[in-house]
Enzyme design. Structure first.
Site, PDB file in Angstrom:
ATOM      1  N   LYS A 205       0.855  -1.177   0.000  1.00  0.00           N
ATOM      2  CA  LYS A 205       0.000   0.000   0.000  1.00  0.00           C
ATOM      3  C   LYS A 205       0.892   1.229   0.000  1.00  0.00           C
ATOM      4  O   LYS A 205       1.728   1.412   0.891  1.00  0.00           O
ATOM      5  CB  LYS A 205      -0.885  -0.005   1.231  1.00  0.00           C
ATOM      6  CG  LYS A 205      -1.850   1.151   1.242  1.00  0.00           C
ATOM      7  CD  LYS A 205      -2.894   0.939   2.294  1.00  0.00           C
ATOM      8  CE  LYS A 205      -3.948   2.001   2.217  1.00  0.00           C
ATOM      9  NZ  LYS A 205      -4.908   1.836   3.309  1.00  0.00           N
ATOM     10  N   ARG A 215     -11.369   9.336   1.521  1.00  0.00           N
ATOM     11  CA  ARG A 215     -11.344   9.959   2.852  1.00  0.00           C
ATOM     12  C   ARG A 215     -12.564  10.847   3.051  1.00  0.00           C
ATOM     13  O   ARG A 215     -13.088  10.954   4.154  1.00  0.00           O
ATOM     14  CB  ARG A 215     -10.027  10.714   3.047  1.00  0.00           C
ATOM     15  CG  ARG A 215      -8.857   9.734   3.080  1.00  0.00           C
ATOM     16  CD  ARG A 215      -7.513  10.375   3.342  1.00  0.00           C
ATOM     17  NE  ARG A 215      -6.456   9.368   3.188  1.00  0.00           N
ATOM     18  CZ  ARG A 215      -5.170   9.649   3.141  1.00  0.00           C
ATOM     19  NH1 ARG A 215      -4.762  10.896   3.241  1.00  0.00           N
ATOM     20  NH2 ARG A 215      -4.285   8.675   2.997  1.00  0.00           N
ATOM     21  N   LYS A 228       0.665   9.691   5.919  1.00  0.00           N
ATOM     22  CA  LYS A 228       0.813   8.289   6.320  1.00  0.00           C
ATOM     23  C   LYS A 228       2.156   7.705   5.881  1.00  0.00           C
ATOM     24  O   LYS A 228       2.309   6.497   5.765  1.00  0.00           O
ATOM     25  CB  LYS A 228      -0.370   7.492   5.762  1.00  0.00           C
ATOM     26  CG  LYS A 228      -1.727   8.020   6.250  1.00  0.00           C
ATOM     27  CD  LYS A 228      -2.894   7.085   5.946  1.00  0.00           C
ATOM     28  CE  LYS A 228      -4.193   7.620   6.529  1.00  0.00           C
ATOM     29  NZ  LYS A 228      -5.350   6.714   6.324  1.00  0.00           N
ATOM     30  N   LYS A 259      -2.079  -1.510  -4.051  1.00  0.00           N
ATOM     31  CA  LYS A 259      -2.959  -0.351  -3.928  1.00  0.00           C
ATOM     32  C   LYS A 259      -2.153   0.932  -3.916  1.00  0.00           C
ATOM     33  O   LYS A 259      -1.193   1.013  -3.137  1.00  0.00           O
ATOM     34  CB  LYS A 259      -3.744  -0.482  -2.621  1.00  0.00           C
ATOM     35  CG  LYS A 259      -4.701   0.628  -2.313  1.00  0.00           C
ATOM     36  CD  LYS A 259      -5.378   0.359  -1.001  1.00  0.00           C
ATOM     37  CE  LYS A 259      -6.370   1.444  -0.694  1.00  0.00           C
ATOM     38  NZ  LYS A 259      -7.092   1.180   0.540  1.00  0.00           N
ATOM     39  N   SER A 285     -10.188   5.250  -5.077  1.00  0.00           N
ATOM     40  CA  SER A 285     -11.168   6.309  -5.304  1.00  0.00           C
ATOM     41  C   SER A 285     -10.687   7.361  -6.308  1.00  0.00           C
ATOM     42  O   SER A 285     -11.432   7.742  -7.210  1.00  0.00           O
ATOM     43  CB  SER A 285     -11.510   6.965  -3.963  1.00  0.00           C
ATOM     44  OG  SER A 285     -10.343   7.428  -3.306  1.00  0.00           O
ATOM     45  N   TYR A 324     -14.694   0.498  -7.778  1.00  0.00           N
ATOM     46  CA  TYR A 324     -16.000   1.134  -7.590  1.00  0.00           C
ATOM     47  C   TYR A 324     -16.863   1.014  -8.843  1.00  0.00           C
ATOM     48  O   TYR A 324     -18.048   1.321  -8.810  1.00  0.00           O
ATOM     49  CB  TYR A 324     -15.804   2.605  -7.196  1.00  0.00           C
ATOM     50  CG  TYR A 324     -15.022   2.738  -5.898  1.00  0.00           C
ATOM     51  CD1 TYR A 324     -15.652   2.523  -4.681  1.00  0.00           C
ATOM     52  CD2 TYR A 324     -13.651   3.005  -5.898  1.00  0.00           C
ATOM     53  CE1 TYR A 324     -14.942   2.598  -3.492  1.00  0.00           C
ATOM     54  CE2 TYR A 324     -12.929   3.084  -4.727  1.00  0.00           C
ATOM     55  CZ  TYR A 324     -13.578   2.873  -3.522  1.00  0.00           C
ATOM     56  OH  TYR A 324     -12.867   2.932  -2.360  1.00  0.00           O
TER      57      TYR A 324
HETATM   58  C1  PBG Z   1      -7.054   3.283   5.010  1.00  0.00           C
HETATM   59  C2  PBG Z   1      -7.697   3.085   3.691  1.00  0.00           C
HETATM   60  C3  PBG Z   1      -7.428   3.846   2.547  1.00  0.00           C
HETATM   61  C4  PBG Z   1      -8.293   3.402   1.552  1.00  0.00           C
HETATM   62  C5  PBG Z   1      -9.031   2.347   2.072  1.00  0.00           C
HETATM   63  N1  PBG Z   1      -8.659   2.161   3.420  1.00  0.00           N
HETATM   64  C6  PBG Z   1      -6.385   4.846   2.316  1.00  0.00           C
HETATM   65  C7  PBG Z   1      -6.306   6.021   3.179  1.00  0.00           C
HETATM   66  O1  PBG Z   1      -7.296   6.647   3.537  1.00  0.00           O
HETATM   67  O2  PBG Z   1      -5.188   6.381   3.495  1.00  0.00           O
HETATM   68  C8  PBG Z   1      -8.362   3.994   0.176  1.00  0.00           C
HETATM   69  C9  PBG Z   1      -9.430   3.520  -0.712  1.00  0.00           C
HETATM   70  C10 PBG Z   1      -9.670   4.385  -1.887  1.00  0.00           C
HETATM   71  O3  PBG Z   1      -9.054   5.461  -2.066  1.00  0.00           O
HETATM   72  O4  PBG Z   1     -10.517   4.006  -2.690  1.00  0.00           O
HETATM   73  N2  PBG Z   1      -6.899   2.177   5.768  1.00  0.00           N
END
Ligand code: PBG
Length: 337
Positions: A205, A215, A228, A259, A285, A324
């Protein structure tokens, strides 16, 4: 023009276009295909009933209350989608410094799992154990001072995994990138008698800017202090990503995830080559929103770009994709069949 040409001399009579000359030849030689079996649908859950609340930055994506989610899960199962990945938008009053509400057996994510498994037992439920939906600061782990502490987070995450499995989760998907989490979750699940519950590790990740709209969807965007980077992987580092994934494999991961997706196809390919495990990409996303926004402006053909990106994941060695677009794709494939 008849007879041999200068191109025949140049190519020694090899012509790539012979196999591309008709729809039937193209279908015959097509190497990769996208099917509904390749899709995992990430969904956002909110408290309440009868709620379908659009995510502004993700046109076509809604936050759903559990009752609506169950209806959507039925539809997804009917379209042949194998699994859902659930993400809760937890009430602010329940979020705290350590994300302690992740341990509540009846919290929103566990309530959603129970309801889906009861109503639609033939769809897989994949649950994330990262703490970010539950923390008041939006980080994936426990914040002490300005440090996300590893081992304390692992302890919590392993306990949350067991509670999620108790609720019926089929696959635990740890996304918080703490060291040792996969092994700790495996041990905790086994001790609790959940030998059949799998682990899909967010093995690689990356500390990416593509997570922005997510978010917003789970209401952590405004909360996050800092970034992060002390736990997610630097987008510059492929070899480090491979080493991180190797540790997850050793610790007992059943499936691996990369990811974000499209910007990291090289990692998908390397992981598929290196480990004899199923590999999944998460088309996150921001990737979704980019395509939607350009399509809504008439700048690209959204449906064709969607299908092309998903096929690219297959070509890069992925066994499936969290996207999605899952429902759109499944509907499109059903229409074609
Ligand atoms: C965090 C988490 C994230 C996503 C899913 N779980 C990343 C984050 O907020 O740092 C991202 C999913 C997306 O962007 O579709 N545990």
């Amino acid at each position: 023009m008849t007879g041999r040409t200068i191109v025949d001399d140049i190519t020694g009579s090899r012509r790539m276009r012979r196999n591309r000359k008709a729809d039937w030849t193209r279908r015959l030689v097509q190497e990769n295909r996208l099917t509904a079996d390749d899709l995992i649908w990430p969904v956002f859950v909110v408290p309440g009933t009868n709620v379908v609340d659009p995510v502004a930055a993700m046109p076509g994506v809604n936050r759903m209350s559990v009752d609506k989610l169950v209806e959507a899960a039925k539809e997804a199962a009917d379209l042949g989608i194998p699994a859902l990945a659930t993400f809760p938008n937890i009430e602010m009053s329940l979020r705290d410094e350590t994300g302690s509400h992740c341990l509540a057996a009846d919290n929103l994510i566990n309530e959603a799992t129970r309801a889906i498994k009861k109503a639609v037992p033939n769809i897989g439920v994949i649950t994330d154990v990262a703490l970010d939906p539950f923390t008041s600061h939006g980080h994936d782990g426990v914040l002490r001072g300005d440090v996300i502490v590893n081992d304390e987070t692992v302890e919590l995450v392993a306990r949350a995994a067991v509670i999620q499995a108790d609720a019926g989760s089929d696959i635990i998907s740890p996304s918080e990138m703490m060291d040792g989490r996969v092994g700790a979750i495996r041990r905790a699940l086994d001790e609790a008698g959940h030998q059949n519950v799998g682990i899909m590790s967010y093995a690689t990740k990356f500390a990416s800017a593509f997570y922005g709209p997510y978010r917003d969807a789970i209401g952590t965007g405004g909360l996050l202090k800092g970034d992060k980077k002390t736990y997610y992987i630097d987008p510059a580092n492929g070899t480090e990503a491979m080493r991180d994934a190797a540790l997850d494999v050793e610790e007992g991961a059943d499936m691996l995830m990369v990811k974000p997706g499209l910007p990291y196809l090289d990692i998908c390919w390397r992981m598929k080559e290196a480990f004899s495990l199923p590999v999944f990409a998460y088309q996150v996303s921001g990737e979704y929103s980019q395509i939607k926004a350009a399509a809504m402006n008439g700048w690209i053909d959204g449906e064709r770009v969607m299908l092309e990106t998903l096929l690219a994941f297959k070509r890069a060695g992925c066994d499936g994709v969290l996207t999605y677009f899952a429902m759109d794709v499944a509907r499109h494939l059903a229409k074609k069949a």
